[in-house]
Design a protein around this motif. Structure first.
Motif, PDB file in Angstrom:
ATOM      1  N   TRP A 106      -1.917 -80.481   1.025  1.00  0.00           N
ATOM      2  CA  TRP A 106      -1.537 -79.093   0.747  1.00  0.00           C
ATOM      3  C   TRP A 106      -0.211 -78.779   1.434  1.00  0.00           C
ATOM      4  O   TRP A 106      -0.001 -79.141   2.600  1.00  0.00           O
ATOM      5  CB  TRP A 106      -2.602 -78.122   1.271  1.00  0.00           C
ATOM      6  N   MET A 107       0.651 -78.076   0.713  1.00  0.00           N
ATOM      7  CA  MET A 107       1.936 -77.682   1.304  1.00  0.00           C
ATOM      8  C   MET A 107       2.490 -76.443   0.607  1.00  0.00           C
ATOM      9  O   MET A 107       2.138 -76.152  -0.548  1.00  0.00           O
ATOM     10  CB  MET A 107       2.944 -78.828   1.242  1.00  0.00           C
ATOM     11  N   LEU A 108       3.338 -75.739   1.341  1.00  0.00           N
ATOM     12  CA  LEU A 108       4.071 -74.589   0.811  1.00  0.00           C
ATOM     13  C   LEU A 108       5.548 -74.937   0.783  1.00  0.00           C
ATOM     14  O   LEU A 108       6.058 -75.590   1.697  1.00  0.00           O
ATOM     15  CB  LEU A 108       3.857 -73.348   1.682  1.00  0.00           C
ATOM     16  N   ALA A 109       6.241 -74.511  -0.265  1.00  0.00           N
ATOM     17  CA  ALA A 109       7.679 -74.764  -0.402  1.00  0.00           C
ATOM     18  C   ALA A 109       8.393 -73.443  -0.633  1.00  0.00           C
ATOM     19  O   ALA A 109       7.969 -72.627  -1.461  1.00  0.00           O
ATOM     20  CB  ALA A 109       7.949 -75.726  -1.559  1.00  0.00           C
ATOM     21  N   TYR A 110       9.487 -73.254   0.094  1.00  0.00           N
ATOM     22  CA  TYR A 110      10.281 -72.028  -0.012  1.00  0.00           C
ATOM     23  C   TYR A 110      11.588 -72.355  -0.721  1.00  0.00           C
ATOM     24  O   TYR A 110      12.281 -73.307  -0.359  1.00  0.00           O
ATOM     25  CB  TYR A 110      10.555 -71.472   1.386  1.00  0.00           C
ATOM     26  N   SER A 111      11.926 -71.575  -1.747  1.00  0.00           N
ATOM     27  CA  SER A 111      13.097 -71.872  -2.570  1.00  0.00           C
ATOM     28  C   SER A 111      14.290 -71.023  -2.155  1.00  0.00           C
ATOM     29  O   SER A 111      14.160 -70.047  -1.415  1.00  0.00           O
ATOM     30  CB  SER A 111      12.775 -71.631  -4.052  1.00  0.00           C
ATOM     31  N   HIS A 112      15.470 -71.382  -2.699  1.00  0.00           N
ATOM     32  CA  HIS A 112      16.699 -70.670  -2.374  1.00  0.00           C
ATOM     33  C   HIS A 112      16.682 -69.227  -2.898  1.00  0.00           C
ATOM     34  O   HIS A 112      17.386 -68.376  -2.372  1.00  0.00           O
ATOM     35  CB  HIS A 112      17.914 -71.402  -2.968  1.00  0.00           C
ATOM     36  N   ASP A 113      15.888 -68.967  -3.933  1.00  0.00           N
ATOM     37  CA  ASP A 113      15.843 -67.618  -4.497  1.00  0.00           C
ATOM     38  C   ASP A 113      14.639 -66.821  -3.978  1.00  0.00           C
ATOM     39  O   ASP A 113      14.079 -65.989  -4.666  1.00  0.00           O
ATOM     40  CB  ASP A 113      15.837 -67.657  -6.024  1.00  0.00           C
ATOM     41  N   ARG A 114      14.192 -67.146  -2.758  1.00  0.00           N
ATOM     42  CA  ARG A 114      13.172 -66.395  -2.039  1.00  0.00           C
ATOM     43  C   ARG A 114      11.802 -66.449  -2.700  1.00  0.00           C
ATOM     44  O   ARG A 114      10.995 -65.523  -2.539  1.00  0.00           O
ATOM     45  CB  ARG A 114      13.588 -64.933  -1.861  1.00  0.00           C
ATOM     46  N   LYS A 115      11.503 -67.512  -3.408  1.00  0.00           N
ATOM     47  CA  LYS A 115      10.176 -67.661  -4.002  1.00  0.00           C
ATOM     48  C   LYS A 115       9.383 -68.695  -3.210  1.00  0.00           C
ATOM     49  O   LYS A 115       9.937 -69.673  -2.718  1.00  0.00           O
ATOM     50  CB  LYS A 115      10.287 -68.070  -5.467  1.00  0.00           C
ATOM     51  N   SER A 118       3.232 -73.333  -3.986  1.00  0.00           N
ATOM     52  CA  SER A 118       2.198 -74.126  -3.315  1.00  0.00           C
ATOM     53  C   SER A 118       1.872 -75.350  -4.144  1.00  0.00           C
ATOM     54  O   SER A 118       1.956 -75.339  -5.379  1.00  0.00           O
ATOM     55  CB  SER A 118       0.932 -73.289  -3.092  1.00  0.00           C
ATOM     56  N   SER A 119       1.508 -76.421  -3.447  1.00  0.00           N
ATOM     57  CA  SER A 119       1.042 -77.645  -4.094  1.00  0.00           C
ATOM     58  C   SER A 119      -0.197 -78.130  -3.361  1.00  0.00           C
ATOM     59  O   SER A 119      -0.242 -78.120  -2.122  1.00  0.00           O
ATOM     60  CB  SER A 119       2.130 -78.730  -4.057  1.00  0.00           C
ATOM     61  N   MET A 120      -1.210 -78.554  -4.122  1.00  0.00           N
ATOM     62  CA  MET A 120      -2.443 -79.056  -3.526  1.00  0.00           C
ATOM     63  C   MET A 120      -2.618 -80.559  -3.781  1.00  0.00           C
ATOM     64  O   MET A 120      -3.664 -81.118  -3.493  1.00  0.00           O
ATOM     65  CB  MET A 120      -3.662 -78.304  -4.101  1.00  0.00           C
ATOM     66  N   ASP A 121      -1.590 -81.213  -4.326  1.00  0.00           N
ATOM     67  CA  ASP A 121      -1.663 -82.653  -4.609  1.00  0.00           C
ATOM     68  C   ASP A 121      -0.418 -83.366  -4.061  1.00  0.00           C
ATOM     69  O   ASP A 121       0.107 -84.275  -4.692  1.00  0.00           O
ATOM     70  CB  ASP A 121      -1.835 -82.907  -6.105  1.00  0.00           C
ATOM     71  N   PHE A 122       0.047 -82.947  -2.924  1.00  0.00           N
ATOM     72  CA  PHE A 122       1.182 -83.531  -2.232  1.00  0.00           C
ATOM     73  C   PHE A 122       2.456 -83.543  -3.081  1.00  0.00           C
ATOM     74  O   PHE A 122       3.162 -84.533  -3.179  1.00  0.00           O
ATOM     75  CB  PHE A 122       0.863 -84.945  -1.740  1.00  0.00           C
TER      76      PHE A 122
END
Length: 928
Positions: A106-115, A118-122
């Protein structure tokens, strides 16, 4: 590095200064802990430019790399420590990643446009969690705080500031989001740490959470009178009540604008901290052994590294240390301590009256800060080796070096070793301090244009054997000779300095621990109390020590504070009668106070038919029977009190609390609105200059006191704003005036416009029609415009017709003076209008004005009654020839109207009706 196969992965990038961008990248892999490396560019794609490399913290065999978003957006995933990779394109650019603390996929990713995604499969599939997320203000679930492990805590940007949102990572739809704090919070204030969630709400001071260890909060707060310093506050457990520990903490800002506080927790010693404080415009370093209850200056060494006497006497001269943390993980930073070697601290600093950035040296203490020695007169990076049994020192310099220094006796003696044949610019050192592999790796370059150089060093040869019982010695923790520290006497074990044996990773550092009897130094001032110069705690000016009890429960008494509370994790043993312990007192009934009422999201408006959730809080209430509630949610459930409003309006919502001693209440005014579907501006099409005209906005569905009306008149730049749907307005300019009304309901705004012709005087006749007309009346504006145009004729300069909405169909005919009439002919114009009005009355009464609606359906226009529209009084007598000429002009216009024929399609709600209308005058009156 990975512990399983001794794998090291290194990502290098080539930066082109001419282009200002990274043009190439290389991925290197070693399976023998850095002895040899293999280039993996072919496995990840020879043209792929990589930007970042991440290792999963809970499973180091899982690797994720990001491609350079300037070239492509993709992630490269490995589950076998980089032996193989799979590439997955993504449709956003990742700015930062946050791994789940327990779930490796599980991980969270933050984008350049402030969004936030989430991913649950790496990283194979991504889903949008929320947009407008503040950078760095997103957190995974916290054990002990959240029931579900896939919960995320987010601070989002809204128009009013920020909002705290809690939801599930893959189900963060509007219906599944929780807003735990009403309204909005201060920007960049959300912190989720251990079992705490912190936000700031409408607070003008800045608060920075330093730590939340042992369910106690250390917070730096910038108060109204501070500019570049903060005050250190320490909470009770679980972190509700705070007391001041140290004023004027030194702070600075990191490269990303983040706050850096000069506050350092010493590893391995409970309750020991270092802090830099501003005193009389000088920054000085202070130390505490009792979790900030008392602070003292650091004693300077007796002599420098060359053995010269320093003559530095407290409090005029002391030792000052740099405490700021560095973001580069491959350097040691200015201060280092280790849990495996309690009592040893190595730091960069200077001796004198204040902290300085010049004349820096390296200092060490072996007895937890009671005495210090200088070990270098330059700045070095220093690491602990062999679980803290040895020290490694590398000169911190901008010039290339080839030597390192190692000490086995806590810095008293240093051995110089050459680690490179040629001088090397050292960029960092790789090591795993907690492992038994005794490997360190230097990386750097020989010149600014040379390739990367990696030098692997195995320092196991420094030791001849494993340490035995006889290789250890004991030492007593103390505070300037006082053996009771944090309420106990502690004896620690450490290796005898100079013994060349390797420490066992699991040997016990604490030899013995014995509790002491409690003294004043084992207590800090309780909430609402302040430490005085004599060391005693007295009530603050704003605090009433005889006020409300904090915990009156089912009994008739409570424990009232004496002004002191035991320092958290202090292990002192209380004797017979302790003057610092709380005293039991009888509960006294008090009236309720501090009642607060709000909606769950802090909004003061809602729509008809939606659930409104009310939250009722009471700061302090005693029910008179010994039961007391403090800072409680009094709503029937934790989710609040829900109510549905069926009609629009402004409602007074009141919550009351009452006992035998008195009562308290709280009120809010709630606006219940309904979306506006249609707006119709009812206004006369003709008005008299200088006289009030009534304007009315008709709204569907009808509202009660929940609308705002904006009236734009006479080309004004500012509207007239009313809460009522009608106004009276006086027009001062003749001609056509456009009037627009806008109706605002919540976030919905609708408008309608009308053109009003303003004249000095006019005549009007009220008209009605044959009943057959109403059978075809769709009651829409376009139909009324067509019928009005048929009755009024081609020219609208002198004849205007206004048809009113609804049934039966009625209209008003306006007869206007010629707009080119001069002031001297005004009396003639008035008489002409009177004559024309009489002609129309005669024609209408005789049924002479007709039009054909469709085949075989003829509509007759009737006269209802003549309105008394005011005319300007004048006694001037006009000549007959002038009157005859005016009537002739009017008659020609009338005749042109009667032969006008047109065809138009009218849209109703159900179908499209095309009607053909032809009009003629039957037996037109003769002119004399």
């Amino acid at each position: 590095p990975s512990p399983s196969l001794h794998v090291i992965l290194i990502l290098t990038k080539l930066y082109d200064f001419n282009l200002g961008a990274v043009t190439e990248s290389s991925l290197w892999r070693s399976t023998d802990y850095g002895s040899t490396y293999i280039k993996l560019n072919d496995k990840v794609g020879s043209r792929t430019v990589l930007s970042y490399l991440y290792v999963c913290p809970t499973n180091k065999q899982k690797i994720m790399m990001l491609s350079d978003p300037e070239v492509e957006s993709a992630v490269l995933i490995s589950s076998d420590e980089g032996a193989s990779f799979e590439k997955h394109p993504i449709n956003f650019n990742i700015l930062s990643l946050l791994f789940h603390p327990a779930q490796e996929n599980w991980m969270l990713a933050y984008s350049h446009d402030r969004k936030l995604y989430s991913s649950m499969d790496f990283g194979r599939k991504w889903q949008l969690v929320h947009d407008n997320v503040m950078p760095g203000r997103f957190y995974w679930a916290v054990m002990g705080l959240d029931k579900e492990s896939d919960v995320v805590h987010i601070e989002t940007h809204i128009a009013k500031g920020a909002q705290y949102v809690k939801c599930r990572a893959q189900r963060c739809t509007e219906g599944n989001r929780q807003y735990l704090f009403p309204g909005h919070v201060d920007t960049n204030s959300l912190v989720v740490q251990d079992e705490y969630v912190f936000t700031q709400v409408l607070n003008h001071s800045d608060m920075h959470i330093i730590s939340t260890d042992e369910k106690q909060v250390f917070a730096a707060v910038q108060e109204w009178n501070q500019n570049n310093t903060y005050s250190l506050y320490i909470s009770d457990s679980p972190g509700v009540y705070f007391t001041l520990s140290l004023e004027n903490l030194r702070t600075s800002r990191g490269p990303a604008g983040n706050l850096l506080v000069d506050f350092y927790k010493v590893e391995g010693i409970n309750g020991m901290y270092l802090a830099n404080k501003l005193v009389d415009n000088h920054i000085k370093t202070f130390i505490t052994y009792n979790k900030g209850q008392t602070w003292a200056l650091l004693p300077a060494p007796a002599s420098d590294v060359a053995g010269n006497n320093l003559h530095c006497i407290l409090p005029f001269c002391s030792l000052h240390l740099h405490l700021e943390m560095v973001e580069n993980p491959y350097t040691s930073g200015p201060i280092t301590s280790k849990k495996s070697v309690p009592g040893i601290i190595v730091a960069t600093g200077n001796i004198g009256t204040e902290l300085s950035s010049t004349n820096l040296g390296m200092f060490i203490t072996s007895d937890a800060g009671n005495s210090w020695r200088q070990i270098f007169d330059e700045e070095y990076n220093i690491w602990f080796l062999d679980n803290g049994g040895a020290l490694l020192a590398v000169l911190h310099a901008a010039t290339p070096i080839r030597h390192l220094w190692i000490s086995l006796d806590e810095g008293k003696k240093w051995d110089r070793h050459s680690f490179s044949l040629a001088p090397l610019y050292v960029d960092g050192v790789l090591m795993e301090p907690e492992s038994d592999n005794h490997i360190i790796t230097f990386f750097g370059h020989f010149s600014h244009r040379s390739e990367w150089q990696l030098i692997k060093i195995d320092y196991k040869g420094l030791f001849s054997r494993r340490c035995m019982d006889g290789d250890y010695q004991t030492w007593h923790l103390h505070n300037k000779g006082e053996l009771c520290v944090m309420g106990e006497k502690q004896i620690f074990m450490k290796r005898r300095p100079g013994n060349r044996c390797m420490l066992a990773q699991d040997y016990s550092r604490i030899y013995s621990s014995e509790p002491c009897l409690c003294t004043a130094y084992d207590f800090e001032c309780d909430y609402g109390w302040e430490r005085q110069a004599d060391g005693k705690c007295s009530p603050a000016f704003w605090f009433n020590p005889n006020g409300a009890a904090k915990s009156c429960s089912t009994s008739q008494s409570f424990l009232n504070s004496t002004g002191y509370r035991k320092v958290l994790s202090n292990n002192c043993k209380e004797g017979g009668k302790n003057v610092y312990s709380p005293r039991r007192q009888a509960c006294r009934p008090r009236p309720p106070r501090g009642l607060r009422l709000s909606t769950s999201q802090g909004e003061l408006s809602s729509t008809v038919g939606s659930n409104v959730t009310f939250m009722v809080y009471l700061d302090d209430v005693n029910f008179g029977d010994g039961i007391k509630i403090t800072y409680s949610n009094l709503s029937r459930t934790d989710d609040g009190i829900k109510h549905i409003y069926r009609t629009t309006g402004i409602y007074r919502v009141t919550a009351s609390a009452e006992n035998s001693q008195g009562s308290d209440s709280s009120t809010l005014f709630l606006h219940i609105t309904s979306p506006v579907e249609r707006v119709y501006l009812s206004a006369p099409i003709v008005a008299i200059r200088g006289k009030e005209a009534n304007l009315t906005a008709v709204v569907w569905p009808s509202h009660t006191r929940t609308l705002t009306f904006f009236w734009w008149l006479d080309n004004s730049s500012e509207p007239i704003i009313t809460l009522e749907g009608s106004i009276s307005y006086t027009f001062h300019r003749e001609g056509k005036n456009k009037v627009t009304v806008q109706v605002a309901s919540g976030s919905t705004v609708m408008q309608d416009s009308k053109v009003i012709t303003v004249k000095e005087f006019f005549r009007s006749l009220l008209l009605s029609f044959s009943p057959a007309l109403d059978e075809h009346n769709p009651d829409i504006p376009e139909w009324r415009e067509d019928i009005g145009r048929v009755v009024s004729g081609v020219s609208e300069d002198q004849l205007l017709v206004s048809l009113y909405p609804g049934l039966p169909t009625t209209a008003e005919l306006f007869i206007l003076p010629d707009e080119h009439t001069s002031s001297e002919h005004k009396r003639r114009s008035e008489e002409a209008l009177e004559t024309i009005s009489d002609i129309f009355v005669t024609a209408l009464n005789q049924g002479l004005i007709q039009f054909e609606l469709k085949a075989d359906i003829r509509i007759i226009v009737y006269m209802t009654h003549q309105t008394l529209a005011p005319l300007v009084d004048s006694n001037t007598i006009h000549s007959g020839s002038a009157m005859l000429m005016l009537l002739t002009v009017v008659f020609v216009g009338l005749a042109a109207f009667f032969i006008y024929k047109f065809k138009r399609c009218v849209h109703s709600d159900k179908k499209v009706n095309c009607i053909e209308i032809s009009c003629k005058c039957k037996n037109p009156p003769k002119m004399n």
